[in-house]
Design an enzyme around this catalytic site. Structure first.
Site, PDB file in Angstrom:
ATOM      1  N   HIS A   1     -22.805 -18.074 -25.031  1.00  0.00           N
ATOM      2  CA  HIS A   1     -21.893 -19.135 -24.617  1.00  0.00           C
ATOM      3  C   HIS A   1     -22.530 -20.504 -24.869  1.00  0.00           C
ATOM      4  O   HIS A   1     -23.632 -20.594 -25.416  1.00  0.00           O
ATOM      5  CB  HIS A   1     -21.535 -18.936 -23.157  1.00  0.00           C
ATOM      6  CG  HIS A   1     -21.069 -17.538 -22.867  1.00  0.00           C
ATOM      7  ND1 HIS A   1     -19.753 -17.169 -22.888  1.00  0.00           N
ATOM      8  CD2 HIS A   1     -21.771 -16.398 -22.569  1.00  0.00           C
ATOM      9  CE1 HIS A   1     -19.643 -15.874 -22.616  1.00  0.00           C
ATOM     10  NE2 HIS A   1     -20.850 -15.384 -22.413  1.00  0.00           N
TER      11      HIS A   1
ATOM     12  N   ARG B   1     -23.427 -20.077 -30.069  1.00  0.00           N
ATOM     13  CA  ARG B   1     -22.230 -19.983 -29.228  1.00  0.00           C
ATOM     14  C   ARG B   1     -21.153 -19.188 -29.970  1.00  0.00           C
ATOM     15  O   ARG B   1     -21.138 -19.147 -31.197  1.00  0.00           O
ATOM     16  CB  ARG B   1     -21.694 -21.377 -28.898  1.00  0.00           C
ATOM     17  CG  ARG B   1     -20.614 -21.323 -27.817  1.00  0.00           C
ATOM     18  CD  ARG B   1     -19.896 -22.639 -27.619  1.00  0.00           C
ATOM     19  NE  ARG B   1     -18.824 -22.464 -26.628  1.00  0.00           N
ATOM     20  CZ  ARG B   1     -17.744 -23.203 -26.577  1.00  0.00           C
ATOM     21  NH1 ARG B   1     -17.552 -24.174 -27.440  1.00  0.00           N
ATOM     22  NH2 ARG B   1     -16.820 -22.975 -25.667  1.00  0.00           N
ATOM     23  N   HIS B   2     -20.258 -18.562 -29.219  1.00  0.00           N
ATOM     24  CA  HIS B   2     -19.179 -17.782 -29.825  1.00  0.00           C
ATOM     25  C   HIS B   2     -18.213 -18.683 -30.591  1.00  0.00           C
ATOM     26  O   HIS B   2     -18.251 -19.912 -30.502  1.00  0.00           O
ATOM     27  CB  HIS B   2     -18.423 -17.012 -28.743  1.00  0.00           C
ATOM     28  CG  HIS B   2     -17.811 -17.907 -27.704  1.00  0.00           C
ATOM     29  ND1 HIS B   2     -16.682 -18.670 -27.929  1.00  0.00           N
ATOM     30  CD2 HIS B   2     -18.185 -18.187 -26.436  1.00  0.00           C
ATOM     31  CE1 HIS B   2     -16.384 -19.364 -26.851  1.00  0.00           C
ATOM     32  NE2 HIS B   2     -17.283 -19.102 -25.920  1.00  0.00           N
TER      33      HIS B   2
END
Length: 717
Positions: free
Chosen positions: A637, A454-455
């Protein structure tokens, strides 16, 4: 010349007088104008459930509401008609809040739990009242409108006078400020009734402070049930202690005598709500995870809250008590020792928080008007002030075998690769019977690794509405906080595009760098890096590679990895930055990469469309790199981790994962109910031949959150 221009302008105006267009009442709003409720209905959720989810999540975002619905799919009360209870508080912040928290900690240590510990330090302005789910957004909007109507508080410092009795201790508000807060309480009742279309003729007695006001009807699809509001207008105070043991009186009195509340304090007006089913329950926070061994047991997830009746502890013969999960709504038995009691308000929903002061009622970070934040604005790991204090013993235990092996090898001057320790992916980490010998015999060095990440931390969810304050009229960016980016690259749409496609904070960049560093120190090669086109994901990939220290690797920007488009229809997404814009901004992207998916972000899609495009990207990446070999990482995400696991398990034999027998029909796509627990830069791992979810080759990370320091408090010295 001027007369000619005026004449020409008048002719243009005359020609422009076209007849008004008649809009059909049946015309449907465009996708871009769809409300969060309409989007949820388009996603297939029943109306009553969608309204319940929006109310339960404070109307923060479509994504958060949809995730709430997914996690509550087994909640037996999800279809019950139980309207939420709302309450309006004035809450101290800053130095006064710190003082009161310190008092709470001392009083708890001295006399144990008392009634004041169930709530944050507050002054009650409007008592608990029930309201239908469809009114939750109007109730939140009314908070800001009230401040705009009543105005700023008195200029003089707020004075709090202590009061002590045998069963109650508190701080009472000075009369001048009490009048101001009373006006807010009464105005809130008026404002809400106006917003919801209730006739004011019914409330001629409204100025009689402290009266209840029943709402009978409102112009909606169906009549609203009776709602009672009561403005608090007598003896406004902060409760310090009540329902305490008699033996604790002297000690608590001494603490109150020592307390010198700051007069130069700051305050917020806050609207909370709670699930009324659990109004008489204790709230316990999970401190240790537990996987059920029987069908009537409740799964415990770190960070979740459990509703438990007080009498359950008295009647339990073995320390197991029945409880209900705040995260999922599911009930079952649990070991009470794996939880600790916490404030009831920890399980409440904050709908709006507005500063009280000479700032025109400026909104705090919890802005209810933001309909879709894109990603889950309400993740427990985001905005969670106590994140750094969560128990980590379980994580340490799971990595203990690795640390033991590393320390042994260091003493013998023979450093073992972390992959050699954990590559036996079928190992039961919680078992104490397996040693490194089992791990080594299970290892298959020819198996490829596939990572999903995930970012990192986002600017918008850290600072709220940041663009209007960080760009001047000419569109030049100026950072207003050390955690904001030093510079921002040029892109089509300028500052408006940045407001809809957020960059990372400096902390977010560091988080990504640490993951890259961890993979490098684990001596785990990465050969292919794919990133969602969202700026936060591309930057995460870039800084991950900086930590990995392999300048030859470049980021393949892949629109097909972007999250569910329907979360961004209101407001619309900005056009993604082009690879050329990224390159000009110093991001190490592959300018020659041709994406698998060209994504139109202005149109809607179904969940099946979302699943399929992610699957297409991941399957294609696996197949196209099979001959070359090397490990792959997909950076996207929160849902990207789930998507990778599901997509790779659906790969047919021979597509990067040969097997002797055909695979069974794959299970339909469904996202993990614990999607809410995916923190920034979380890393998931899968290995092939056969496909298997494994422990990542580097440790996880955790960081605490901190508020912004107000230097003005030094003026009080």
């Amino acid at each position: 010349m001027k007369r000619v221009w005026c004449s020409l302008r008048n002719q243009i105006r005359t020609m422009a007088n076209i007849p008004p267009r008649k809009i059909s009442p049946s015309s449907k709003p465009s996708k871009q104008d769809a409300s969060p409720l309409q989007i949820l209905l388009q996603m297939g959720f029943p109306r009553h459930r969608a309204l319940k989810a929006l109310a339960a999540t404070g109307n923060r975002s479509v994504q958060l509401a949809s995730d709430w619905l997914l996690t509550h799919v087994n909640d037996t009360y999800i279809d019950a008609d139980h309207p939420r209870e709302y309450i309006l508080y004035a809450n101290p912040t800053g130095a006064l809040l710190t003082q009161l928290h310190d008092f709470w900690a001392k009083s708890k240590k001295l006399g144990g739990w008392n009634g004041a510990h169930n709530f944050p330090p507050h002054i009650t302005l409007v008592s608990f009242f029930k309201a239908p789910d469809e009114t939750s957004l109007q109730l939140a909007k009314a908070v800001k409108s009230v401040i705009e109507t009543v105005g700023d508080p008195p200029a003089c410092p707020l004075k709090l006078d202590p009061y002590i009795s045998q069963n109650f201790m508190g701080l009472f508000v000075s009369e001048e400020h009490a009048e101001y807060l009373k006006k807010i309480a009464v105005q809130y009742v008026k404002q809400v009734s106006t917003l919801l279309g209730v006739s004011m003729d019914t409330y001629e007695h409204l100025d009689a402070l402290g009266t209840c006001f029943p709402w009978c009807t409102m112009p909606q699809e169906k009549p609203i049930k009776s709602i009672n509001l009561e403005a608090h207008v007598k003896s406004l105070h902060i409760t310090l202690a009540y329902h305490f043991e008699v033996a604790a009186f002297d000690g608590l009195k001494a603490l109150v005598d020592e307390l010198q509340p700051l007069e130069t304090s700051s305050w917020e007006l806050r609207l909370y709500s709670r699930d009324p089913k659990f109004a008489n329950h204790q709230v316990h926070k999970v401190t240790q995870g537990y996987s059920p061994l029987a069908s009537d047991e409740l799964e415990l997830v770190l960070g979740d809250y459990i509703y438990i009746e007080e009498k359950a502890f008295e009647s339990s013969p073995d320390g197991w008590v029945p409880g209900t999960s705040w995260l999922t709504g599911v009930s079952g038995y649990l070991p009470a020792v794996f939880t600790r009691r916490t404030a009831e308000s920890d399980a409440w929903t904050l709908h709006r928080a507005i500063s009280l002061g000479n700032n025109s009622g400026s909104d705090c970070k919890s802005e209810s008007d933001s309909n879709t934040d894109g990603e889950m604005a309400g993740y427990p790991h985001e905005d969670a002030t106590q994140l750094g204090h969560e128990k980590s013993e379980e994580v340490y235990k799971e990595w203990q075998k690795y640390w033991d092996v590393v320390m042994t090898e260091q003493k013998s001057d023979s450093i073992m690769n972390i992959t050699q320790v954990i590559s036996g992916t079928s190992i039961d980490w919680k078992s104490n019977t397996q040693g490194t010998g089992d791990m080594e015999t299970k290892a298959k060095p020819d198996r490829r690794w596939f990572f999903a990440m995930r970012h990192g931390e986002r600017v918008d969810l850290t600072y709220g509405s940041w663009v209007p304050f960080c760009f001047d009229e000419a569109g030049n960016y100026v950072r207003k906080d050390l955690n904001m980016p030093l510079t921002l690259g040029e892109r089509v749409g300028g500052c408006e595009s940045y407001s809809k496609d957020t960059p990372l904070t400096r902390v977010g960049r560091l988080q990504a760098t640490l993951v890259g560093e961890g993979l490098r120190l684990a001596q785990q090669p990465i050969s292919h890096v794919y990133a969602s086109s969202a700026l936060r994901c591309v930057e995460t990939a870039h800084y991950m590679l900086e930590g990995y220290q392999n300048p030859s690797l470049k980021v393949k920007v892949e629109p097909g990895l972007f999250e569910f488009k329907n979360w961004h229809l209101t407001p619309t997404m900005a056009p993604f930055m082009t690879p050329q814009e990224h390159h000009k901004a110093g991001i190490n992207v592959d300018l020659n990469y041709k994406p698998y998916i060209e994504l139109d972000i202005t149109t809607s899609e179904t969940l099946e469309d979302f699943y399929k495009r992610n699957e297409l990207v991941m399957h294609s990446a696996v197949k196209d790199t099979e001959a070359e070999g090397g490990n792959i990482i997909f950076i996207g995400h929160a849902a990207t981790l789930d998507m990778m696991v599901l997509a790779l398990k659906r790969l047919s034999p021979g597509a990067g994962s040969p097997g002797p027998e055909p695979e069974p029909e794959p299970e339909p796509y469904t996202l993990n109910p614990h999607l809410l627990r995916v923190p920034y830069c979380a890393l998931g791992a899968v290995r092939d031949n056969p496909w298997q979810v494994v422990c990542p080759p580097c440790p996880p990370s955790i960081n605490s959150s901190s508020g912004r320091f107000d230097w003005k408090i030094l003026l009080d010295l």
